[in-house]
Design a protein around this motif. Structure first.
Motif: not given
Length: 155
Positions: A26-29, A131-136
């Motif tokens: 959510k934060r990254i989006l 891994s969420v930031s690395w992927l998105l």
């Protein structure tokens, strides 16, 4: 602002991890201009997951599925997505995997899947918070162009 949604797959043994990953997602989006319109928690049951994915693609331009991407029997997220997509986005899959493997080679044991369903983009990624930031991060800005193009076709 682009509307997005997140599906958290409720895998045994990973509930805390995917809860944290959903918050990070959510934060990254939001940092990339995507408004989180809805978040669903779904059991790893094929029909439930497929229904959730399809429903959210009617409501948002981007759906992110967190979890269920390993190689165990309950890891069915990629299969659920692949069974209902219109077009597979292998370039997005490669970009996400390439970025993530630079940080953690162990992510080679997990499967990223991406595709379109009508005018929505759906991404299926491992539900690990780190891994969420690395992927998105490598793909979110480029996805806006695709989402805009899909919406132009629809209109």
């Amino acid at each position: 602002m682009y509307r997005s949604s997140v599906i958290r797959v409720l895998e045994t043994g990973y509930l805390d991890e995917t809860r944290s990953a959903a918050l990070e997602c959510k934060r990254i989006l939001e940092a990339h201009g995507y408004k989180l319109a809805k978040q669903l928690d779904v059991e790893p049951i094929m029909s439930n997951l497929k229904d959730a994915i399809y429903t959210l693609t009617r409501e948002t331009g981007l759906v992110v599925i967190l979890g269920g991407t390993g190689l165990l029997s309950q890891d069915i997220s990629p299969e659920a997505l692949l069974s209902i997509i219109d077009k597979r986005a292998t370039g997005l899959e490669v970009a996400m995997i390439h970025s993530a493997l630079k940080h953690d080679p162990g992510l080679a044991l997990y499967r990223c899947t991406a595709g379109t369903i009508l005018n929505s983009v759906v991404l299926c990624i491992p539900g690990f918070v780190e891994s969420v930031s690395w992927l998105l991060e490598p793909i979110l800005d480029s996805l806006k162009v695709l989402i805009d193009q899909l919406n132009q076709e629809d209109g």
